[in-house]
Scaffold this active site. Structure first.
Site, PDB file in Angstrom:
ATOM      1  N   ASP A 221       4.682  -2.826   2.311  1.00 25.93           N
ATOM      2  CA  ASP A 221       5.875  -3.675   2.363  1.00 25.93           C
ATOM      3  C   ASP A 221       5.467  -5.144   2.502  1.00 25.93           C
ATOM      4  OD1 ASP A 221       8.530  -4.293   2.353  1.00 25.93           O
ATOM      5  OD2 ASP A 221       8.835  -3.900   4.495  1.00 25.93           O
ATOM      6  N   HIS A 238       3.572  -8.964  -5.983  1.00 22.14           N
ATOM      7  CA  HIS A 238       3.322  -7.570  -6.375  1.00 22.14           C
ATOM      8  C   HIS A 238       1.938  -7.417  -7.010  1.00 22.14           C
ATOM      9  CE1 HIS A 238       7.317  -6.279  -5.337  1.00 22.14           C
ATOM     10  NE2 HIS A 238       7.890  -7.136  -6.157  1.00 22.14           N
ATOM     11  N   GLU A 268      15.417   3.950  -4.383  1.00 19.06           N
ATOM     12  CA  GLU A 268      16.378   2.881  -4.104  1.00 19.06           C
ATOM     13  C   GLU A 268      15.979   1.560  -4.758  1.00 19.06           C
ATOM     14  OE1 GLU A 268      16.810   6.082  -1.280  1.00 19.06           O
ATOM     15  OE2 GLU A 268      15.057   4.821  -1.749  1.00 19.06           O
ATOM     16  N   LEU A 334     -12.168  10.670  -2.171  1.00 22.66           N
ATOM     17  CA  LEU A 334     -10.834  10.354  -1.637  1.00 22.66           C
ATOM     18  C   LEU A 334      -9.762  10.921  -2.543  1.00 22.66           C
ATOM     19  CD1 LEU A 334      -9.135   8.702   0.494  1.00 22.66           C
ATOM     20  CD2 LEU A 334      -9.174   6.832  -1.178  1.00 22.66           C
TER      21      LEU A 334
END
Length: 443
Positions: A221, A238, A268, A334
């Site tokens: 966020d 971004h 959303e 990973l």
């Protein structure tokens, strides 16, 4: 011979052939008696006028009369030329001409435009260098100072080149997000992805592998706020967030974390501005190629978790499918789960719908459905629940992310934006999890 006698003899020679001039001389002779020490100046004036003949007799009268009103000769032509005011005026005039000449030469010659700042800098360096030596600074200090000065000159030159030849990130348009500064971004990614950097390959937590969280989930966020604050563009934020994801994946591998699940785009988020959504989709395609390259190099498997694929553009689906398919064979490294177009409630609804369809088809009895059955119907059935959840940007909520899986997860909320997240933050969370949190699971 005194001054009066010298002037009298001279006037007799000049005006001996003119009766009117002799009369004028008689009148002037009375004024000459009032001359003081400044009469030498008047004498030189009369010599000049005499050389030009009788036509200048009136000028001679004014030259002599200028000294009769005061004990000091105030003749304009000589006093003004020799006064401090006139001297200052001449100095200012020549200074102005010199400055104008230098300015015209400075703007007319590009070589002067380039060399003058360097010369000024060299003079400043010489001055400060002498000042430093007067203070008896050691040779090492002078060398350090010189190195710092050279680095500053290089930084100024680089900044000037960037300002002239490169487009700043703050003017990147959202509609042009798919083509913004590709060369600069690739260069930056190469520096971030340098395999020789110890920061990405060295374990720094000092924890035993049994104390390290096996599964770390992250809500990435703060990208938009970071981009607007630093670059004036949400898209740039971004972009930085995508680059940070690759860094964090390397940190997790270095610290022996087995699973990393990140919240990239929620269901959303489709309600955001269409231009921003389009820019995000373009960034996803770009980062898919970068993540695939690093995943294949580091034996990292990537899975895409989505609860609603209907809104994802076709070209983005193809890039995501290629990323997942090309890394499916990677085991032992990973495991990265990227939640894109994902919602926790939607995941639970889809799992319940799948179980209901199996009950209708007779494959399953509704009375026998358990939590384990629902767990297997979730998108994360291939891995364990997260041990740690990290959310950046200072928000303290889970925002419809892994609602089922976070039942007993340790939550950490950080005040930094996601692009500002550092390895120190990750190590602090891991150490706090190992030493400061006791997981009881309700017992």
């Amino acid at each position: 011979m005194n001054n009066k006698k010298r002037l009298s003899n001279m006037f007799q020679v000049i005006y001996s052939s003119d009766d009117e001039s002799v009369e004028r001389y008689t009148t002037w002779h009375q004024d000459v008696t009032m001359l003081n020490a400044a009469s030498h100046v008047a004498f030189r004036e009369t010599m000049t006028i005499a050389n030009h003949g009788d036509d200048n007799a009136s000028l001679l009268s004014s030259a002599l009369h200028c000294s009769s009103s005061d004990s000091t000769c105030t003749c304009r032509n000589n006093d003004l030329s020799s006064s401090p005011l006139q001297l200052l005026t001449n100095i200012l005039r020549w200074t102005k001409l010199l400055v104008m000449k230098l300015a015209s030469s400075y703007y007319a010659r590009p070589i002067v435009l380039a060399l003058l700042p360097l010369c000024i800098g060299a003079l400043m360096g010489y001055y400060f260098g002498r000042t430093t030596r007067s203070r008896k600074v050691t040779r090492r200090s002078r060398r350090t100072w010189l190195l710092m000065y050279c680095m500053r000159l290089k930084a100024w030159w680089t900044a000037a080149c960037h300002a002239v030849f490169r487009q700043p990130a703050c003017i990147v348009n959202q509609d042009e997000s798919s083509s913004m500064n590709e060369r600069e971004k690739l260069t930056k990614l190469e520096s971030l992805h340098d395999d020789d950097d110890d920061e990405y390959t060295r374990c720094e937590s000092g924890l035993d592998e049994r104390q390290v969280p096996r599964h770390v989930a992250i809500i990435m966020d703060g990208n938009r706020r970071y981009g607007n604050q630093v670059y004036g563009s949400a898209t740039s934020g971004h972009q930085c967030g995508g680059e940070k994801l690759l860094q964090v994946a390397k940190w997790c591998m270095a610290e022996h974390v087995k699973v990393l699940t990140v919240f990239a785009f929620s269901t959303e988020n489709w309600r955001r501005d269409p231009a921003e959504v389009a820019a995000l989709m373009a960034l996803f395609v770009q980062h898919c190629d970068q993540i695939r390259e690093q995943a294949l190099k580091r034996n990292m498997r990537v899975k895409i978790l989505s609860t609603d694929e209907s809104h994802i553009p076709q070209h983005v689906k193809e890039s995501l499918h290629k990323l997942q398919h090309d890394t499916a064979h990677c085991h032992g490294g990973l495991e990265m789960n990227i939640c894109l177009s994902y919602g926790g409630r939607g995941e639970i609804v889809n799992a319940c719908r799948q179980l209901a369809q199996e009950c209708v088809s007779g494959q399953r009895v509704a009375a026998n459905i358990s939590e384990g059955d629902l767990q297997l119907a979730l998108l994360t059935s291939h891995t364990s629940d997260p041990d740690v959840l990290i959310r950046t940007s200072g928000e303290e909520r889970i925002s419809n992310f892994l609602l089922w899986q976070l039942a007993y997860t340790e939550l950490f909320f950080l005040d930094c934006h996601w692009p500002e997240f550092s390895k120190k933050d990750l190590l602090k969370v891991m150490r706090s999890y190992a030493h400061g949190r006791r997981r009881r699971f309700g017992t």
